[in-house]
Design a protein around this motif. Structure first.
Motif, PDB file in Angstrom:
ATOM      1  N   SER A 137     -97.054  93.920 -21.268  1.00 12.64           N
ATOM      2  CA  SER A 137     -97.303  92.514 -20.944  1.00 12.64           C
ATOM      3  C   SER A 137     -97.762  91.707 -22.146  1.00 12.64           C
ATOM      4  CB  SER A 137     -98.357  92.407 -19.838  1.00 12.64           C
ATOM      5  OG  SER A 137     -99.648  92.751 -20.309  1.00 12.64           O
ATOM      6  N   PHE A 138     -98.257  92.366 -23.189  1.00 15.16           N
ATOM      7  CA  PHE A 138     -98.642  91.632 -24.396  1.00 15.16           C
ATOM      8  C   PHE A 138     -97.418  91.027 -25.073  1.00 15.16           C
ATOM      9  CE2 PHE A 138    -102.530  94.339 -24.262  1.00 15.16           C
ATOM     10  CZ  PHE A 138    -103.459  93.303 -24.245  1.00 15.16           C
ATOM     11  N   GLY A 139     -96.277  91.675 -24.925  1.00 18.28           N
ATOM     12  CA  GLY A 139     -95.047  91.136 -25.507  1.00 18.28           C
ATOM     13  C   GLY A 139     -94.177  90.426 -24.504  1.00 18.28           C
ATOM     14  N   LEU A 140     -94.089  90.988 -23.292  1.00 17.53           N
ATOM     15  CA  LEU A 140     -93.276  90.415 -22.223  1.00 17.53           C
ATOM     16  C   LEU A 140     -94.126  90.337 -20.962  1.00 17.53           C
ATOM     17  CD1 LEU A 140     -89.876  92.311 -22.723  1.00 17.53           C
ATOM     18  CD2 LEU A 140     -90.390  89.933 -23.326  1.00 17.53           C
ATOM     19  N   PRO A 141     -94.892  89.265 -20.785  1.00 14.36           N
ATOM     20  CA  PRO A 141     -95.706  89.136 -19.572  1.00 14.36           C
ATOM     21  C   PRO A 141     -94.840  88.989 -18.341  1.00 14.36           C
ATOM     22  CG  PRO A 141     -95.718  87.092 -20.833  1.00 14.36           C
ATOM     23  CD  PRO A 141     -95.030  88.120 -21.686  1.00 14.36           C
ATOM     24  N   PRO A 142     -95.378  89.305 -17.160  1.00 12.34           N
ATOM     25  CA  PRO A 142     -94.596  89.131 -15.922  1.00 12.34           C
ATOM     26  C   PRO A 142     -94.064  87.710 -15.818  1.00 12.34           C
ATOM     27  CG  PRO A 142     -96.624  90.329 -15.482  1.00 12.34           C
ATOM     28  CD  PRO A 142     -96.722  89.857 -16.896  1.00 12.34           C
ATOM     29  N   GLU A 143     -92.803  87.582 -15.394  1.00 10.32           N
ATOM     30  CA  GLU A 143     -92.135  86.291 -15.355  1.00 10.32           C
ATOM     31  C   GLU A 143     -91.771  85.909 -13.930  1.00 10.32           C
ATOM     32  OE1 GLU A 143     -88.734  86.739 -17.827  1.00 10.32           O
ATOM     33  OE2 GLU A 143     -89.864  86.668 -19.709  1.00 10.32           O
ATOM     34  N   LEU A 144     -91.910  84.633 -13.636  1.00 17.61           N
ATOM     35  CA  LEU A 144     -91.470  84.098 -12.364  1.00 17.61           C
ATOM     36  C   LEU A 144     -89.951  83.960 -12.346  1.00 17.61           C
ATOM     37  CD1 LEU A 144     -94.193  81.364 -11.922  1.00 17.61           C
ATOM     38  CD2 LEU A 144     -93.779  83.228 -10.308  1.00 17.61           C
ATOM     39  N   PRO A 145     -89.327  83.983 -11.165  1.00 21.57           N
ATOM     40  CA  PRO A 145     -87.875  83.794 -11.099  1.00 21.57           C
ATOM     41  C   PRO A 145     -87.475  82.445 -11.702  1.00 21.57           C
ATOM     42  CG  PRO A 145     -88.734  84.560  -8.994  1.00 21.57           C
ATOM     43  CD  PRO A 145     -89.920  84.248  -9.846  1.00 21.57           C
ATOM     44  N   GLY A 146     -86.417  82.472 -12.486  1.00 26.50           N
ATOM     45  CA  GLY A 146     -85.919  81.242 -13.076  1.00 26.50           C
ATOM     46  C   GLY A 146     -86.490  80.900 -14.427  1.00 26.50           C
ATOM     47  N   MET A 147     -87.480  81.665 -14.900  1.00 28.06           N
ATOM     48  CA  MET A 147     -88.042  81.386 -16.215  1.00 28.06           C
ATOM     49  C   MET A 147     -87.056  81.790 -17.304  1.00 28.06           C
ATOM     50  SD  MET A 147     -92.078  82.469 -15.810  1.00 28.06           S
ATOM     51  CE  MET A 147     -92.457  81.875 -17.458  1.00 28.06           C
ATOM     52  N   ALA A 148     -87.071  81.032 -18.388  1.00 27.94           N
ATOM     53  CA  ALA A 148     -86.174  81.338 -19.502  1.00 27.94           C
ATOM     54  C   ALA A 148     -86.552  82.675 -20.117  1.00 27.94           C
ATOM     55  CB  ALA A 148     -86.249  80.230 -20.552  1.00 27.94           C
ATOM     56  N   GLY A 149     -85.548  83.469 -20.442  1.00 26.67           N
ATOM     57  CA  GLY A 149     -85.798  84.780 -21.029  1.00 26.67           C
ATOM     58  C   GLY A 149     -84.701  85.154 -22.006  1.00 26.67           C
ATOM     59  N   ALA A 150     -85.007  86.091 -22.883  1.00 25.82           N
ATOM     60  CA  ALA A 150     -84.013  86.589 -23.833  1.00 25.82           C
ATOM     61  C   ALA A 150     -83.014  87.481 -23.097  1.00 25.82           C
ATOM     62  CB  ALA A 150     -84.701  87.345 -24.966  1.00 25.82           C
ATOM     63  N   ASP A 151     -82.100  88.067 -23.834  1.00 31.06           N
ATOM     64  CA  ASP A 151     -81.099  88.950 -23.255  1.00 31.06           C
ATOM     65  C   ASP A 151     -81.771  90.048 -22.435  1.00 31.06           C
ATOM     66  OD1 ASP A 151     -78.259  90.074 -23.183  1.00 31.06           O
ATOM     67  OD2 ASP A 151     -79.372  91.748 -24.049  1.00 31.06           O
ATOM     68  N   LEU A 152     -81.274  90.270 -21.212  1.00 33.02           N
ATOM     69  CA  LEU A 152     -81.910  91.210 -20.291  1.00 33.02           C
ATOM     70  C   LEU A 152     -81.946  92.618 -20.858  1.00 33.02           C
ATOM     71  CD1 LEU A 152     -83.146  91.864 -17.543  1.00 33.02           C
ATOM     72  CD2 LEU A 152     -80.821  92.114 -16.639  1.00 33.02           C
ATOM     73  N   GLU A 153     -80.846  93.075 -21.441  1.00 34.96           N
ATOM     74  CA  GLU A 153     -80.805  94.432 -21.989  1.00 34.96           C
ATOM     75  C   GLU A 153     -81.805  94.597 -23.119  1.00 34.96           C
ATOM     76  OE1 GLU A 153     -77.603  97.607 -23.938  1.00 34.96           O
ATOM     77  OE2 GLU A 153     -76.928  95.667 -23.159  1.00 34.96           O
ATOM     78  N   ALA A 154     -81.943  93.583 -23.967  1.00 36.84           N
ATOM     79  CA  ALA A 154     -82.898  93.652 -25.069  1.00 36.84           C
ATOM     80  C   ALA A 154     -84.332  93.722 -24.545  1.00 36.84           C
ATOM     81  CB  ALA A 154     -82.731  92.442 -25.991  1.00 36.84           C
ATOM     82  N   TRP A 159     -89.210  96.795 -23.396  1.00 36.21           N
ATOM     83  CA  TRP A 159     -90.224  97.195 -22.421  1.00 36.21           C
ATOM     84  C   TRP A 159     -90.330  98.710 -22.352  1.00 36.21           C
ATOM     85  CZ3 TRP A 159     -90.632 100.298 -18.234  1.00 36.21           C
ATOM     86  CH2 TRP A 159     -91.741 100.132 -17.408  1.00 36.21           C
ATOM     87  N   LEU A 160     -89.195  99.405 -22.296  1.00 40.46           N
ATOM     88  CA  LEU A 160     -89.198 100.859 -22.233  1.00 40.46           C
ATOM     89  C   LEU A 160     -89.839 101.454 -23.482  1.00 40.46           C
ATOM     90  CD1 LEU A 160     -88.320 103.402 -20.721  1.00 40.46           C
ATOM     91  CD2 LEU A 160     -86.119 103.256 -21.895  1.00 40.46           C
ATOM     92  N   ALA A 161     -89.510 100.902 -24.657  1.00 38.11           N
ATOM     93  CA  ALA A 161     -90.098 101.402 -25.899  1.00 38.11           C
ATOM     94  C   ALA A 161     -91.606 101.175 -25.910  1.00 38.11           C
ATOM     95  CB  ALA A 161     -89.446 100.708 -27.097  1.00 38.11           C
TER      96      ALA A 161
END
Length: 250
Positions: A137-154, A159-161
């Motif tokens: 969450s320090f890098g990718l905090p939980p996001e609400l639906p519709g929020m702008a985000g980078a490429d999903l796979e990236a 997140w996995l790393a």
């Protein structure tokens, strides 16, 4: 075979209990925020702000297809069937997630071979929360639906790393006897954050900042409860499994 069966039983009980608790908490905390966020997710610009070349044709398309034309902040009508579908999908997802994480936690407990109980299991749960919720969450905090985000796979790869590196770092700090391994664990946990999480070029959106901040807070609070219950129940159940394994070795 008996050991594997007890391991799966412990994971199943811990996963179902923690997943059920998470579902109840989410219905009272995050789900209302998601419903509120949907007011800002898909909107049609008001006619006064529409231009002759872009917005006006979009509004006519909505009308032609029978889609509702909503203004910013207007509530999204939800039928009883949609509400029930949202509920059971949430519960099913939480149960599957709980059992999956419980299997992972129980497997690591068994591999480490340390004596566990409910109290020590709670500490394992705290570690799981740090690795799989707090650290990413320090890098990718939980996001609400519709929020702008980078490429999903990236985002998924980062997140996995972050989760795996944080988990490996915590295990090194907790169980390594060599100071160099402990230091390596700390560096490993920090590595994804030093690289940086993927973010969109234009993060701006229509969401009120306080709504997004509230969602992050309650999401992490729910995750903390989920992992605390998962760890405590898994530790209590695994005390018999690890004890039986030790007795068998003896």
């Amino acid at each position: 075979m008996a050991l594997i069966r007890r391991l799966f039983t412990a994971a199943l009980v811990a996963g179902v209990l923690s997943g059920t608790a998470a579902s109840v908490v989410q219905q009272a905390t995050t789900v209302p925020l998601i419903l509120e966020a949907e007011k800002y997710e898909v909107v049609t610009p008001p006619p006064a702000a529409a231009t002759a070349t872009t917005a006006a044709p979009a509004a006519s398309d909505h009308a032609a297809h029978g889609a509702p034309v909503r203004q910013l902040g207007e509530a999204v009508p939800e039928s009883a069937e949609e509400a029930f579908q949202r509920l059971w999908l949430t519960v099913a997802s939480n149960l599957l997630t709980g059992v999956g994480y419980a299997l992972l936690l129980a497997g690591v407990m068994l591999l480490v071979g340390e004596r566990v109980d409910a109290r020590r299991g709670l500490l394992w749960g705290v570690g799981g929360f740090v690795a799989f919720a707090l650290s990413p969450s320090f890098g990718l905090p939980p996001e609400l639906p519709g929020m702008a985000g980078a490429d999903l796979e990236a985002r998924q790869l980062w997140w996995l790393a972050a989760a795996l590196c944080a988990g490996g770092g915590l295990l090194a700090v907790a169980f390594a006897r060599n100071r160099a391994l402990v230091a390596a664990g700390v560096v490993l946990a920090a590595l994804p954050h030093l690289v940086g999480a993927p973010h969109p070029e234009s993060p701006e959106g229509a969401f009120p900042p306080e709504l997004a901040a509230h969602f992050v807070a309650v999401s992490l609070g729910g995750a903390a409860l989920f992992w605390a219950l998962l760890g405590a129940v898994c530790g209590a159940m695994m005390s018999r499994v690890v004890g039986s394994a030790d007795d068998g070795d003896a």
